[in-house]
Each structure stands twice: as structure tokens, then as C-alpha cells.
Design a protein around this motif. Sequence first.
Motif, PDB file in Angstrom:
ATOM      1  N   MET A 203       5.600  49.073  16.654  1.00  0.00           N
ATOM      2  CA  MET A 203       6.666  49.827  17.287  1.00  0.00           C
ATOM      3  C   MET A 203       6.979  49.241  18.637  1.00  0.00           C
ATOM      4  O   MET A 203       6.111  48.697  19.334  1.00  0.00           O
ATOM      5  N   HIS A 204       8.251  49.367  19.023  1.00  0.00           N
ATOM      6  CA  HIS A 204       8.666  48.920  20.342  1.00  0.00           C
ATOM      7  C   HIS A 204       9.762  49.859  20.837  1.00  0.00           C
ATOM      8  O   HIS A 204      10.549  50.359  20.059  1.00  0.00           O
ATOM      9  N   VAL A 205       9.760  50.097  22.132  1.00  0.00           N
ATOM     10  CA  VAL A 205      10.748  50.979  22.738  1.00  0.00           C
ATOM     11  C   VAL A 205      11.591  50.154  23.693  1.00  0.00           C
ATOM     12  O   VAL A 205      11.052  49.458  24.567  1.00  0.00           O
ATOM     13  N   VAL A 206      12.890  50.210  23.488  1.00  0.00           N
ATOM     14  CA  VAL A 206      13.821  49.589  24.432  1.00  0.00           C
ATOM     15  C   VAL A 206      14.455  50.727  25.224  1.00  0.00           C
ATOM     16  O   VAL A 206      15.232  51.519  24.687  1.00  0.00           O
ATOM     17  N   HIS A 207      14.083  50.818  26.467  1.00  0.00           N
ATOM     18  CA  HIS A 207      14.509  51.935  27.300  1.00  0.00           C
ATOM     19  C   HIS A 207      15.700  51.488  28.126  1.00  0.00           C
ATOM     20  O   HIS A 207      15.579  50.625  28.985  1.00  0.00           O
ATOM     21  N   LEU A 208      16.860  52.072  27.857  1.00  0.00           N
ATOM     22  CA  LEU A 208      18.084  51.688  28.550  1.00  0.00           C
ATOM     23  C   LEU A 208      18.496  52.815  29.487  1.00  0.00           C
ATOM     24  O   LEU A 208      18.571  53.978  29.088  1.00  0.00           O
ATOM     25  N   THR A 209      18.737  52.475  30.720  1.00  0.00           N
ATOM     26  CA  THR A 209      19.267  53.467  31.651  1.00  0.00           C
ATOM     27  C   THR A 209      20.427  52.856  32.400  1.00  0.00           C
ATOM     28  O   THR A 209      20.546  51.626  32.491  1.00  0.00           O
ATOM     29  N   ASP A 210      21.241  53.755  32.934  1.00  0.00           N
ATOM     30  CA  ASP A 210      22.394  53.285  33.684  1.00  0.00           C
ATOM     31  C   ASP A 210      22.030  53.230  35.170  1.00  0.00           C
ATOM     32  O   ASP A 210      21.261  54.071  35.641  1.00  0.00           O
ATOM     33  N   PRO A 211      22.553  52.295  35.899  1.00  0.00           N
ATOM     34  CA  PRO A 211      22.218  52.229  37.339  1.00  0.00           C
ATOM     35  C   PRO A 211      22.642  53.484  38.077  1.00  0.00           C
ATOM     36  O   PRO A 211      22.006  53.869  39.062  1.00  0.00           O
ATOM     37  N   THR A 212      23.708  54.157  37.613  1.00  0.00           N
ATOM     38  CA  THR A 212      24.147  55.366  38.331  1.00  0.00           C
ATOM     39  C   THR A 212      23.165  56.516  38.161  1.00  0.00           C
ATOM     40  O   THR A 212      23.195  57.481  38.920  1.00  0.00           O
ATOM     41  N   GLU A 213      22.331  56.434  37.169  1.00  0.00           N
ATOM     42  CA  GLU A 213      21.368  57.512  36.979  1.00  0.00           C
ATOM     43  C   GLU A 213      20.150  57.383  37.889  1.00  0.00           C
ATOM     44  O   GLU A 213      19.409  58.345  38.083  1.00  0.00           O
ATOM     45  N   THR A 214      19.955  56.233  38.418  1.00  0.00           N
ATOM     46  CA  THR A 214      18.809  56.039  39.294  1.00  0.00           C
ATOM     47  C   THR A 214      18.962  56.865  40.561  1.00  0.00           C
ATOM     48  O   THR A 214      18.008  57.413  41.085  1.00  0.00           O
ATOM     49  N   ALA A 215      20.203  56.982  41.037  1.00  0.00           N
ATOM     50  CA  ALA A 215      20.453  57.786  42.235  1.00  0.00           C
ATOM     51  C   ALA A 215      21.876  58.304  42.151  1.00  0.00           C
ATOM     52  O   ALA A 215      22.741  57.656  41.589  1.00  0.00           O
ATOM     53  N   PRO A 216      22.111  59.478  42.656  1.00  0.00           N
ATOM     54  CA  PRO A 216      23.473  60.002  42.640  1.00  0.00           C
ATOM     55  C   PRO A 216      24.389  59.167  43.534  1.00  0.00           C
ATOM     56  O   PRO A 216      23.939  58.501  44.465  1.00  0.00           O
ATOM     57  N   LEU A 217      25.657  59.292  43.253  1.00  0.00           N
ATOM     58  CA  LEU A 217      26.585  58.428  43.950  1.00  0.00           C
ATOM     59  C   LEU A 217      26.785  58.851  45.397  1.00  0.00           C
ATOM     60  O   LEU A 217      26.896  58.025  46.280  1.00  0.00           O
ATOM     61  N   ARG A 218      26.832  60.106  45.618  1.00  0.00           N
ATOM     62  CA  ARG A 218      27.212  60.559  46.950  1.00  0.00           C
ATOM     63  C   ARG A 218      26.396  61.805  47.324  1.00  0.00           C
ATOM     64  O   ARG A 218      25.751  62.429  46.477  1.00  0.00           O
ATOM     65  N   GLN A 219      26.467  62.138  48.589  1.00  0.00           N
ATOM     66  CA  GLN A 219      25.807  63.341  49.074  1.00  0.00           C
ATOM     67  C   GLN A 219      26.836  64.415  49.371  1.00  0.00           C
ATOM     68  O   GLN A 219      28.016  64.155  49.417  1.00  0.00           O
ATOM     69  N   GLY A 220      26.364  65.632  49.583  1.00  0.00           N
ATOM     70  CA  GLY A 220      27.257  66.738  49.844  1.00  0.00           C
ATOM     71  C   GLY A 220      27.172  67.754  48.732  1.00  0.00           C
ATOM     72  O   GLY A 220      26.282  67.710  47.883  1.00  0.00           O
ATOM     73  N   LEU A 221      28.130  68.695  48.754  1.00  0.00           N
ATOM     74  CA  LEU A 221      28.143  69.730  47.735  1.00  0.00           C
ATOM     75  C   LEU A 221      28.746  69.160  46.475  1.00  0.00           C
ATOM     76  O   LEU A 221      29.874  68.673  46.475  1.00  0.00           O
ATOM     77  N   LEU A 222      28.025  69.207  45.396  1.00  0.00           N
ATOM     78  CA  LEU A 222      28.485  68.631  44.135  1.00  0.00           C
ATOM     79  C   LEU A 222      28.321  69.668  43.045  1.00  0.00           C
ATOM     80  O   LEU A 222      27.410  70.504  43.086  1.00  0.00           O
ATOM     81  N   GLU A 223      29.215  69.589  42.088  1.00  0.00           N
ATOM     82  CA  GLU A 223      29.021  70.379  40.874  1.00  0.00           C
ATOM     83  C   GLU A 223      28.687  69.395  39.783  1.00  0.00           C
ATOM     84  O   GLU A 223      29.522  68.592  39.369  1.00  0.00           O
ATOM     85  N   LEU A 224      27.465  69.454  39.317  1.00  0.00           N
ATOM     86  CA  LEU A 224      26.994  68.486  38.342  1.00  0.00           C
ATOM     87  C   LEU A 224      27.167  69.065  36.952  1.00  0.00           C
ATOM     88  O   LEU A 224      26.903  70.241  36.717  1.00  0.00           O
ATOM     89  N   VAL A 225      27.649  68.214  36.016  1.00  0.00           N
ATOM     90  CA  VAL A 225      27.861  68.648  34.639  1.00  0.00           C
ATOM     91  C   VAL A 225      26.944  67.831  33.753  1.00  0.00           C
ATOM     92  O   VAL A 225      26.910  66.599  33.843  1.00  0.00           O
ATOM     93  N   ASP A 226      26.217  68.497  32.913  1.00  0.00           N
ATOM     94  CA  ASP A 226      25.334  67.807  31.980  1.00  0.00           C
ATOM     95  C   ASP A 226      26.194  67.226  30.858  1.00  0.00           C
ATOM     96  O   ASP A 226      26.942  67.943  30.197  1.00  0.00           O
ATOM     97  N   ALA A 227      26.087  65.904  30.654  1.00  0.00           N
ATOM     98  CA  ALA A 227      26.941  65.257  29.658  1.00  0.00           C
ATOM     99  C   ALA A 227      26.610  65.741  28.248  1.00  0.00           C
ATOM    100  O   ALA A 227      27.452  65.727  27.371  1.00  0.00           O
ATOM    101  N   GLU A 228      25.393  66.164  28.011  1.00  0.00           N
ATOM    102  CA  GLU A 228      25.008  66.540  26.659  1.00  0.00           C
ATOM    103  C   GLU A 228      25.258  68.020  26.392  1.00  0.00           C
ATOM    104  O   GLU A 228      25.771  68.380  25.345  1.00  0.00           O
ATOM    105  N   THR A 229      24.874  68.879  27.337  1.00  0.00           N
ATOM    106  CA  THR A 229      24.963  70.315  27.076  1.00  0.00           C
ATOM    107  C   THR A 229      26.103  70.987  27.819  1.00  0.00           C
ATOM    108  O   THR A 229      26.345  72.170  27.641  1.00  0.00           O
ATOM    109  N   ALA A 230      26.801  70.265  28.704  1.00  0.00           N
ATOM    110  CA  ALA A 230      27.914  70.773  29.496  1.00  0.00           C
ATOM    111  C   ALA A 230      27.474  71.862  30.470  1.00  0.00           C
ATOM    112  O   ALA A 230      28.297  72.595  31.000  1.00  0.00           O
ATOM    113  N   GLU A 231      26.204  72.012  30.700  1.00  0.00           N
ATOM    114  CA  GLU A 231      25.755  72.931  31.744  1.00  0.00           C
ATOM    115  C   GLU A 231      26.133  72.382  33.111  1.00  0.00           C
ATOM    116  O   GLU A 231      26.277  71.170  33.281  1.00  0.00           O
TER     117      GLU A 231
END
Lengths: 291, 1099
Positions: A203-231
Motif C-alpha cells: 500500500m502507498h498513500v499519496v497525500h495531496l494538499t493545496d498550498p492555500t490550505e496550509t494557511a488562510p489567505l487573510r486575517q480579519g473577520l471571515l465567514e468560512l464555508v466548508d466545501a464539503e458540508t457547506a457549514e
Amino acid sequence: MSAFGSDFLQKLEYLALVARRVYPRRLPIERRQATQRGRVEFADHRCYTPGDDDRYLDWNVYARTDDLAVKLFEPEHDLHVYLLLDVSASMATTPAKRQAALQVTAGLAYLALSHLDRVAVYPFARQPGPAFPLTRGKGRILSLLNYLNSLEPVAGGTDLARCARALLQRRPRRGLLVLISDLYDPDGPDPALDILRHQRDAMHVVHLTDPTETAPLRQGLLELVDAETAETRRVAVDAHLHSIYTQVYESFLSDARQACLQRGIGYTHRTTDVPFTEIVLNTLRESGGRP
Amino acid sequence: MTLLHPLALLWALLVLPILVAHGRRRRYPTQTVATLMFWDRALQAAQKRRWREGWRTPNPLWVTLSLLALLVLAMTDPRGTIPGPYDRPHPAIAALALRPQVRYPHILEGFVRLTCPTEDPHDVEVQLRHNGQLLQVIPFTLDATDHNQQIFELPHPGPGHLDAALVNNDNVPLCPAARLELPAISTRDVLLVSQEDTPLEQALIAVPGTRVQRIDPDDYAAWSEQAGTDRPKDVLVFHGYVPSALPEKPTLFVAPQHDSDRWRIVGQMDEPILMPADDDAPPLNSVWLKDIALGPTPIIAASGQVAVLARAIRGPLLLRWDAGGQPVILLAPDPAKGELAHRAAFPILIQNILNELLLPMARPRHEGMAADADGAHRNDNSALPPVIAITPSAGLSGPLPRRILLITAVLLGLVTWVLEPGQPGQQAQRLVTDGTRLALVGLAALAAADVRGPALPGLATGRSETLKITRIDAPPRIRADAPFELSIALHNPRPQAVELTIQRNGRAVLQETVDIEPGINHLARTLRASAQTWQRYTVQIDPGSSDRASASIMLPGEARPRVLLVSHVPPTRDGRDGTSYLADALRTQAIEVEPRPLSQVPYSLDGWRHYDLVIIDDVPAEAWTDETMSQLRTYVHAEGGGLIMLGGPRSFGPGGYHNTILADLLPVRCRFTANADRPHMAIVYVIDASGSMAGIKRALAYEACRAGLATLTPNDQAGILAFAATFTWVSPIEPVRNSGANSSSLTVLAAGGGTDLAPALREAGRALRVADAGRRHIVVLTDGHTRPSDFYGLTRGLSAAGITISTVAIGDQADRSLLEHLADWGQGRAYIAGDLSRIPQLFARETLAAARTGIDQRPTRIGVRSPDPMFEGIALGAAPPLLGHVLTGERPSARTLLVTEAGRPLLATWRYGLGQCLAFTSDARNRWAVQWLAWPGFGPFWAQVVRETMRPFPPSPLEIKAEVIAHSVRVAVEARHSQAPHAGRYFNHLSLIAEIHQPGCEPQRFPLTQHAPGLYRGQYRTTLGEPFGVRVRSVEGKRTIEPASVGVQSPAMPRNRQNAPPSRSLWGLLSAVAACLLVVEAVLRQRPGPRTDAVRATP
């Protein structure tokens, strides 16, 4: 939009050449399956030396020649390669991530097909999707690419353990499992890895992540939306929370790596800004050191 | 800003910015993330609240109203008319008071009194702080009554001020704090008269606030002469030394070595064990001195009215009395010897003794102390006008309302004075009792108490107007048909004759006319209880006018006392045997008597517990088993049962009780040999030494000879002859004063050979014939058959020579027939020893019988050595003579109450452990007391003796406390094991039910719940009036417990209501004027000050 450009086949061919040259006989898809001794072909005899396993003595030869000879076998090269592709919505938050996932899958499949192995693709998100059945021969690469192109992101979350359990029920026999995913399962990858490892597949795992997920783009008040569950979450991101998020994410990555290595599973983590060929080659390399 | 209300500030600082900041809905940039998983974890780690949707635009009306409220609050004085947190009807401190610190300087004793304006019970607490430091927390459960008062006692923390803050469970203050200035600690001077530096001096120095000066006993005379010029001493302590004249100071005598006019030393105890006679005695408070070895201690016999606070079995250890109005305490053991001074409790004991010596005399005295009639029921506060500070209760805050209230209060104070002023001596008391009515009345009274100087008391008119029963006292439980004393305290305004009526359950049982004096009168009347379970006694005082007084008390009735009368033989069918006379006499006096022979006595301690008294009537010692005797001792010592032994030919010494377990219980000595007029006696013990006597029998024969010799006088002669096939003199006949040689030679008694009694008898007769004695006697002990011989001729010959023969048969093999004949022919007595271990008692008894000692059969009149309540109402001088009695010796620590003409004990009693033992050396049957049977005093005499000796009540495992508060009955029960060996341990997990009983009503039941180990509580709201009885029983289940009852009297008389009603006087006017002055001063002082509304009552 096609995830594969017009020169994608050339890149695949180039990838196969490089792979064969750089990692001869050490590709994961070419690895002998130590566990499949019964499914090997007879190769030759050699003289018995003390310490050899007497189960492999050829008694027919002994009856005829009074010489003790040991049978030598060569493993069967017709390896089954199962590519488990995560198609949850989190894998398509950016086009680059989706493209990278499909291209890595296609690359690994091409290498296997070019080495006369059998390849199947099992897409999954919260539950398994329609699979690309086991196929053989480089000629099938185009239909595989078409199949990959047709895969759409599936919303509703990721359930690795459930999909792993379903895959083990659907596949015809043991082989090599390659999991291509971002591992964003709320329960973590550990239950799924335990299930997949259970029947002692390679077995082998290829773990792919996006660079934007490593850190949020900006600071301040944000409303975050979950791409999978829309929460949604309303978050006031400041430097303090930013650093905590980074720590949490880093610990997730290290936990995933640790989970794989502890179970004897090959692990490759790359962000999607890396060319897919490099990811595939890195995959070959990072699994090459393993016995 | 000081005018801004705190709520306004809060509103302005907190609520408004939030409204402004979040008054409108904010839009946030949206960002899609692959998963919120990491954000959730990060937020959780950051401990931040998630900002969710949900903010709404505030309602304009709400905002407007809030702004208006803010405006109103901002313009309002926090102490103004708008209700603040203190002005709601909360409980408040009505009074905080201290006792004067005159003689008790290092202890602060006082009380806090609260008012509760609402009906609901409150759980609050009062925090006492000294200069801001918390000293004590007093929890209260308040009711809408004015009984919310608790006394506190704490070490004096030093000068400063004492604050009392009333807070609720959330530590929120409910009213302004009350404050008292504390007086400084004064020191007490102690003079120690002692030979040398002893542990006593160290203990005295260790008492806080004490200055000790030690002088030599030789210098005391000189010191006392110049004592007038020297610094006065508060307490004198004499260690070992006793001055010729007792000083008129509080005095402590420790280990006196000489007699004085108040006590004499009658002996010495070696290593006595301390037993507190009174657990509530203050000197023994927090002192655990049991099970320590005290040194050699003199046995003190005190005369006069003396309270014994602690004692050992043989004598008192700690005594207290009053001499010339000053308390005197005597500590018998010497701290310099024994373990006493090495115990941590010793300094505490000395400190307690000093406190007791210095305590004001008005403190209630201990049981056993002969208290004067006035002091017996006096309230603690009555003689102590407290120094008091008053906190005006809630509602007096705010300038305008405060003024209105103050003016109203002053007016009310005046009106109260006009209508109900107080006596001069009661002024301070009124402050305590009626503080809740209006604090200012108390202020007025206090002012009057302060203004009143010693030169002015003549101005008091002292007239009060109401006749009132202030208290009824009765025993907590009464026996059916038994007499008990009902004590009535009543306050009387003027000298008059009143009609006293006492009713039991509505029927008059006593009616008489009584002359009563002004002031507090105490009437005590002896009543006889009925057999009813609940008995309501109503006392009515009728002076003939409308000014009647009435009060009631409910008492639980108990069954009649049960007495076990043990005799030697079963009672005859016609009942006319010897024991029936006493049994019949006691039955006519309402005492249940159960006559039983010894063979039918209880075989376990549980059986003995059913009886309140055991009478042993002429039962020989050898008839008892050791186990039964031990049970009887435990019954008396640990269970508190009573024991009476009556005289008779088989009692005390003649019964062989010497050296038995029961002999230890008896208040007389059984061994009594000092009747010199008896002729000398010669006795020969003829002991079987054949082979069958080997082993235990031989050892017992040896013991038997020793016991027999022990009963003889030194001038008697005794010999021991052993026989088997032949005979040999183990010890030839010689005076008993050489009995040491006799007993030592007994060890050579060797067993072996056959049995031939006749030659031994002949030899014993020969030896006795030549002996110089008035009486000659042979005791034969054998266990088998002897060779045939002419025993008849032999014994007749001996008889002719004045020699008598008694026989003792051991075992089943003995020739009983021959032995009985021998005794018959020899004019002696025959015994059959079924129990071998009883042989020594048999020998002792036989020897005494043969010597005819131990019994005096001459008629004697009885003499009273010391009067006792036991004989109250009995004309002992008219008692007929007794025709005989058993000779016994006095025990020094027993009380010998009746004696014979010769001065020998006739009736003696003492306390043995928890029980009482009594010895009557004559009998109560038709033998020696035959003339008493016709005497009218026979029944009452024995009934009173029995009632004084018997167990007062069987110990109850439930201790009930019931009180009435408002319309509720509160019951608290403490459940402990009352029987050995678990006595004192708590009963837990019981299901208890309390029943409220009233005549003619169905009992009302409610459950009790456990609050602490052994502590059960319950509360019940009832419409029943008082009095009523409370009975507590356990629900049938795994663990049941004997029910117990207690009565509650009517009207409910709390401690602070026991005083005389106030009277009209000039002092009331002075009080009112002084009150006005104090109130004005308080207002002036408070106006610029902080919110503390406490005032100092004394400038």
C-alpha cells in the motif's frame, strides 16, 4: 474542461522512460509480492545446499537422478494495482488540486499499464463511486483518461473508512493499493488505513494538499464555508489564531505521515503546485527504499 | 459620580458599548475552505467563542427604554428612595451583643440576633470579623419569628472592632454590618502557694491572660496579713498546703495533705481511674482524662453541699462548693505524681478550672450543687446587663426615609415606654428580648442602663402588672404510678394568695391555696404519675381576679419498674414463702416484682436488661455460677442496673460471698470476724487423699481449706488430716494466726491408696478432745465409698464429747447416704458439691456456720447514721426491732445509712459503675423482720429503697430534641448504641418516623432524614397547639430501634423570654430621652460616612 492537456500522453511516456531508467525494477508497481509465493512460475533447478527449505526439493528429479535439487520460482508479474482516488469536494476546492489528483492517478496508472500490470480506479467520497474496472495494456490509457475526466466532485464529506471497507469487498484479489487523497476525514486516516492494511496488501498513500490550505489567505473577520458540508463559521482571524491554525495543520500532516509509517505504508505528501510528474517520481522514490 | 447609581454605571460601561458595537448586522467576507475541521480545532485550542449568526438589530423601543432607565438611574442617589439592594425586605441584624468581660477576659461571649420579615425560611450566615479578619461563621435558618438568635463564643482576638456581616448563601451582604468595639484583655492574678516548681505552676502560666506569683507555704501567713496592701489576687491556688483559715477568694486546692473544716482525708487511692460524674461539668469540657494512671490520691470525704464533678470508684477526684459566696474547687490527685501532668489535657483542665472559679456566679450551676431557689432557673443573661450595640434594621437607609423612620422610631419608643416600660434591672434585658420589635426601644433601654448609676436605684417603682407562669420543669420521662416532682416558676406582681390547680389530662390531681411573694416564685409539688402513655399536666394559677395564668406540659409515661427477686428455692404454691412478703409489699407500691429461684434467672445479659433492679434474697454464693455473677456485674456496672442483697443465713459472709465477684459489688465487706465474745473454736478438716482425689480435686481441696481458714479468727485453732487407707496429719491443730504454716503445708496433700474414714475420724476426735476450745468441729471431705465401720457409735461418741461433724460429698461416686447420716448423727450439715469449683465457698460457709460467726441473732433497733432522701416520709424511729442480721464490715467509700445498735452496717449503698448497689444485712421476711411485716412503713420503706436503687430508666438509643418555631415542629434526634459493647457508636441509615401526639387527636407523622452520622432531623408544619409529645420510632425494616418520646411544654418558653415582664418606671422616660440623643448622634455620625449603618451604643 479536460484535466489532461494535449501533451499529457507525451508526458506520460516520458515519465515511464524516466521511471524505468532511474528506478529499474524498483517501481512499486513492479515490486514482487512477497506474500504471493503460491502464484509464481517455475524458473530453474539448483543443487541443494544445507539450510534450504526441504519443501522445495524436487522429488521427481531425486527419483530419477539420485541428486537433490531445489526448485526455483519467479513471481508472477501480472500485478493488480488499485488506485483509490478521492473525489470529494475538498479535492476540488481549487482547479489545480483537482487536476493534480487526476494527473497523478493517470500517471501511476500508465506506469502500471506499461508494465503489463492490471489497473483499476476506485473513486470515492462519502461512499464509493462507479469504478474503472481492472484493465491491462497501454492501449487502455485513453479510455482511462476519459473516465478520469468524467469524474465530478461529490459534496457531502469524506468517509475513508467506509469506502475502504467497500473496496475490499469489491476487488477481485489482493494487489497494490494506492490511495490518492487529501485525507480530510473528520475521523482521520487511521481507521481506513487499519482496514486497508488488514489483508496485507502492499500500500502507498499519496497525500495531496493545496498550498492555500496550509494557511488562510487573510486575517480579519471571515465567514468560512466548508466545501464539503457547506457549514459556515464566523471567525475573527488574528495572528494568534493564525499561528494556532498553522500548528493544528502541521500536526495533522505529521500525524498522517506517522500513521502511515507506523503501519508500514508508503507515504508521499506534496502540494498541488508541484508538477504531477515530480509527484509520481517522488512517489516511486519514496517507496523505493522500502524492502 | 458618587451620585450615580451603581447599576447606572454598569449599564453605561457594559451594555451600551455592546449595543452600539453590535447594533447592526455586519457583513463578513466569505471564504471556502476544504474543511472546517482544522478551524474548529484551532478555535477550540484558542478558547475563543465562535462568532455565529444571531445578532439582531436591537428593538428601538428596547433601546429607548434602556436609555430612559439609564437616565433615571443616573439621576438617583444610590441611598435614595428607589429600592436598592438593601432596602428590600431582607433579614437584618437586630442586635450584636457581648457579655461583660469582667472575670472571663479571654473569651468573647455574646450573641447575634436577626430579624426575618418574610414567611419563607432563609438560610443565611453571619460572618464575624475582627479588624477585617474572619473569625467565625454562624449559620442561621431564619423563620418569621423573633427567635432567630445564636450565642457565639470565641477567643478574645485582642483590641479592635468586631464586625458582624449578614450574608446569604452567595456571600452577598443582606444588610449593613454591625460593629462593636472590643475591650482590651485584662489579666488575672493568681497566687500559687506551693513548695517548689511543679507542673501545676507551668500549667497556670500557660493559661492566657494569667499572671502567676508563687510563694512558699511558710510565707503565706505573712502574705495574707499584708494582702490588703499588696496587689489583690483574683485566684488562690494551694498545692498540698491547706491554710488554717480558708481565704475569701476563688480558691483551688490541689492534692491537699491535711484536713480542713470542709473535708477530711479518709484514705488513699493507688492509681485511681478518673470517671467524670457530670459530663457537662465545665472544668471537664474538652478534657479527656480517662484511662490514665493518676498518682497516689487522697480519698476526700467532704461535708456539706458539695458537687462531685469527677470521681474514681473509691472516691471523688474533683469537687466544687461555695464558701462564703466564693467558688472553691478541690483537685484531689497530685499533678506532680502519676501521668496527669504529662497529658495534653492537663493545662486545659487547669484553664477550665480557673475559668470556672472566675465565672460570674449567675451561671447555672451543676447538678448536685445545692443551688438556691432563685438561681436554679435563672437565665444566663439575667444578671449580666450586656454592653450592646444596635444596628438599625434595614429600611433606615436613604436620607428622607431614614429621617421619617427615625422620627417614627423615636415616637414609637416613647409610646412603648408609656405602655410597657421596663424595670431598672431589666432594662438591658429588654434590649435583648425585644430587639426585633424596634431597635430604638433597645437603644433607649440601653441608654437607661448606662445612665442609671449605683446612686439612683431607689427611684425605681418596681411595679409590674401580670401574673405569669414562666417555666414548668419535670423529669423528661415518668414511671407509671411513681412519684415525680413538678417544679413551677411563676412571676408574681404583688403578695397574694392564689389557688394552684394541677390537672392531669383534664382531671384535677392537686388543688391548694398558696401564698406567693412578689417576684419569681418556685413551687415544687410531688405528683404521682398515671399509667397513660401521654400525660398532659396543666398548671393553673388563679388569684381570684381575671389575672389568671396557665401553662401545660406533656410528659411521656413509662411502664412500671420491674424488679427481679432472686431466692434460693422456688416460691411455694400458696405463695406464703419467705420472699412473698417483700414481693407483695412492693406490688402494693406499684412496682412489678417477679420472684424467681436462682435456677431460673436469665442466662444472658439481654435477660437481665429487662429488669430495673435485682434483689438477691438469701442465696448462697456457691449456687451462682461465675458467668452469672459476671453478667450481673456487667448489668450493674455498664448497664446501670440496681442491685440489692438482703441478709440471711446464706447471705454475705455466711453465704460464702467472700472473695467472689458479687462481693466486689456490695457496699459492705463480707468477711467480718471481729466478734470477740465468741468462744474459740477448734476445727479439723478431714480430707480424702485417696487415688480418686488426684488432680483438680486435690487442688480444690487445698483451696477449700484455705478459704475455710480465712474465715477463722486468729485465736481459733485448725488442723488438717489427710486420710486414705491410713491417715496422716498434714497440719496438726494449732492457732490460726500461724495459718501461713498451715496453708503452706497443704501443698503436701498427696493423693493415693484406698479409703478408710473411721480411723481418721477417731484420730481427729482424739486431737480435738485435748484442744483448748469452746467449740470443736470436724469437716469431712470425700469423693468415694469408705470401708464399713461403726460410724454411728463413733459419731455418737464424738457428739458426746461436744464435737460436731459436717460432711462434703464430691462427685457422683461419693457415699452420700453415709455422709448425710454422719452429719445427722454428728449434729452438723451435709453438703453435696455438684460443681467442684464451689467447694471453697462451701468450706467457707461451713466454717462460718460451725463457728456461728457472721450472724447476730439478737434483736436490734435501727439507727440512722445519716439522713437520706431514701427515707423521706418514713418514721424510722418507730420501726420495730429486727431480730437478727448478718455481721459485715463497712467499706470506706460506701454510704452506710442505717446501723444496728452495735453500730454495725444495716443498710449501705454506693454507686458501682453506672449502677447502684445496696446491702441490707437483715432480711425482709418472717424470720428476722417478722415484726416489720405488721409495720405500716414496711411497704413504703422498701418501695423507696427500691426506687432509689433501681436504674432510673433503661438507656434509650434515641435522644430527642423537639422545639416549636412559628407553626413548625422541629425534631432533631441523635441515635447511638446504648448497650455495651457498642455503647456510644452512632446508628446510621435508620428510617425514623416522628409522631406528634396530643390527647384526643390522631398522631401526626412525618419522616426524619439523616443529616450527619447519627443525627436525624425533620420539620413539620402543624396546626396543633402546645403542648404535645413527640415520639420517634423506626420503621419496620432490617434495623429497628426502641422508640423514645419527649414532651414539649406550653407556652413555648425560649430562653430569652423567661424573665419578668417589664414594669412602668421613671427609667423609661430617661430611656426615651437618651434614645433620642443616641439616635440623633447616630444619624449625625452616619451622614457623611460610608454605608455601614452600625452605631456604637456606648460613646
